[in-house]
Design an enzyme around this catalytic site. Structure first.
Site, mmCIF file in Angstrom:
data_model
loop_
_atom_site.group_PDB
_atom_site.id
_atom_site.type_symbol
_atom_site.label_atom_id
_atom_site.label_comp_id
_atom_site.label_asym_id
_atom_site.label_seq_id
_atom_site.Cartn_x
_atom_site.Cartn_y
_atom_site.Cartn_z
ATOM 1 N N GLU A 237 0.829 -1.213 0.000
ATOM 2 C CA GLU A 237 0.000 0.000 0.000
ATOM 3 C C GLU A 237 0.863 1.263 0.000
ATOM 4 O O GLU A 237 0.629 2.194 0.757
ATOM 5 C CB GLU A 237 -0.928 -0.025 1.232
ATOM 6 C CG GLU A 237 -2.233 0.701 0.964
ATOM 7 C CD GLU A 237 -3.293 0.422 2.020
ATOM 8 O OE1 GLU A 237 -3.570 -0.761 2.309
ATOM 9 O OE2 GLU A 237 -3.851 1.388 2.535
ATOM 10 N N HIS A 249 -13.928 1.762 4.582
ATOM 11 C CA HIS A 249 -13.293 1.310 5.815
ATOM 12 C C HIS A 249 -12.989 2.443 6.803
ATOM 13 O O HIS A 249 -12.854 2.189 7.997
ATOM 14 C CB HIS A 249 -12.016 0.513 5.504
ATOM 15 C CG HIS A 249 -12.319 -0.884 5.027
ATOM 16 N ND1 HIS A 249 -13.129 -1.133 3.935
ATOM 17 C CD2 HIS A 249 -11.940 -2.103 5.491
ATOM 18 C CE1 HIS A 249 -13.217 -2.442 3.754
ATOM 19 N NE2 HIS A 249 -12.518 -3.054 4.683
#
Ligand code: NAD
Ligand code: GLY
Length: 361
Positions: A237, A249
């Site tokens: 990421e 999220h």
């Protein structure tokens, strides 16, 4: 049976899907020369339903087996449980080549993954996910984490498994609420990257909720492929690509933290989060109102809740600022440009954020 490869150079691994995949466990592990002794981390529900079957598959093939049962609760993603497991593992791991099997849903996967990542600086990890959510999401991609009182998933590591064995034969025993929770993550994949899957979900909600075999195989394989492709491009990421998997999220994790993981399932919290993120997308001029309405109605088709009760708006906003995606004091959200296309945006004005949150409260 299908094999989906997650291509990550020397950390590449196979995800074996389809009915009966678990019967291949011993042969697959032997092929990988993974070790001599399985340390299975599970909970009492999964142990009672399927523990004997897995133990006998492994023992018949000559593996040593030790089972560690942890509480069936998000609280197992804690320092306390993780260190209790690590001490137990250390006490049994003498003159052995031990590997960890995470046998359960996403909670077990995250806790066992964390243990495997840090014990002896890393021992081999196998995921055998038994919830729909874990099969389509948490068992693939190498994110492991435990929670802190300050927030969810704050301590963890990227640690890829050596293999994932994802057998849909575990799913019929799953309570309907947990099937729906898994569907929230499936809707996430469709919303961020696959308009075709989104239409499939619109047409097949009832089949999926009734655990229709063909429909499940289709969505599980599709989601794993989507996740594998994204993880292959941005494993840790770092490039802003994997971030889109966090659609819903930011708000979802804040709801889980504020409600202390006792009111909503992870999937339900993510469903609220996706709705809020879609409202932010519309208010920021990025998403058509019609697409936002399609998402809302798909979430409702899967009987996921669309309004959270008794939640304080300000507490929710404060909890969001713990989000790992945020950069300093700049907020960062995954938003939609269309069904099937997501981007990351920063500095969403507080009035837009508050207005979006009010639509789910
Ligand atoms: P869970 O692990 O709590 O499982 C849900 C319930 O289903 C539990 O009560 C469990 O005992 C039960 N169960 C498991 N398998 C069963 C079966 N086959 N039959 C009957 N009951 C069964 O919840 P979950 O939704 O699987 O996972 C949620 C967790 O996953 C959260 O902590 C979330 O943060 C994490 N997560 C991690 C990632 C990642 O990439 N690492 C991604 C998504 C979610
Ligand atoms: N569930 C988000 C990720 O794996 O990146």
């Amino acid at each position: 049976m299908e094999t989906i490869t997650v291509n990550l150079g020397d950390r590449s691994y196979s995800v074996i899907t389809g009915e009966g995949a678990v019967d291949q466990t011993a042969a697959r592990l032997k092929n990988l020369r993974i070790g001599s002794d399985a340390y299975i981390i599970t909970n009492a529900v999964v142990e009672k339903l399927y523990g004997k079957r897995l133990r006998s598959i492994l023992k018949r093939a000559g593996f040593g087996v030790r089972v560690k049962v942890v509480p069936d609760s998000e609280r197992s993603k804690s320092m306390k449980t993780a260190f209790d497991v690590i001490r137990d593992l250390a006490s049994s791991d003498i003159n052995k080549r031990t590997f960890v099997i995470a046998f359960g849903g996403g909670v077990i996967g995250d806790c066992a993954g964390f243990v495997a990542a840090v014990y002896k600086r890393g021992i081999p990890l196998v995921h055998i996910p038994t919830t729909l959510l874990a099969q389509v999401d948490s068992s693939v991609g190498g994110k492991t984490a435990i929670d802190l009182p300050e927030g969810k998933n704050l301590v963890g590591a990227f640690y890829q498994p050596r293999i994932v064995i994802s057998d849909i034969a575990f799913l019929p025993s799953l309570p309907l609420r947990q099937v729906r929770a898994g569907c929230a993550e499936i809707i996430k994949y469709a919303a961020i990257s696959d308009a075709g899957l989104f239409s499939f979900l619109e047409q097949n909600a009832a089949a999926i909720l009734s655990a229709d075999r063909e429909a499940l195989v289709h969505v599980v394989n599709r989601c794993i492929r989507i996740k594998a492709k994204i993880v292959e491009k941005d494993e840790r990421e770092e490039k802003g690509l994997r971030t889109i998997l966090n659609f819903g999220h930011t708000v979802g994790h804040a709801i889980e933290t504020v409600t202390k993981y006792t009111v909503y399932t992870h999937g339900e919290a993510i469903a609220f989060g996706m709705l809020a993120a879609a409202e932010i997308s519309v208010a920021s001029g990025m998403l058509d109102k019609g697409d936002c309405a399609r998402l809302r109605s798909l979430i409702a088709d899967f009987a996921l809740p669309v309004r959270a009760k008794n939640l304080d708006l300000d507490k929710l906003i404060a909890a969001q600022y713990r989000d790992k995606k945020f950069s300093g004091s700049r907020n960062r959200f995954v938003v939609l440009k269309a069904i099937g296309t997501a981007v990351v945006t920063e500095d969403v004005p507080l009035q837009i954020l508050r207005k979006a949150l009010r639509t789910i409260l």
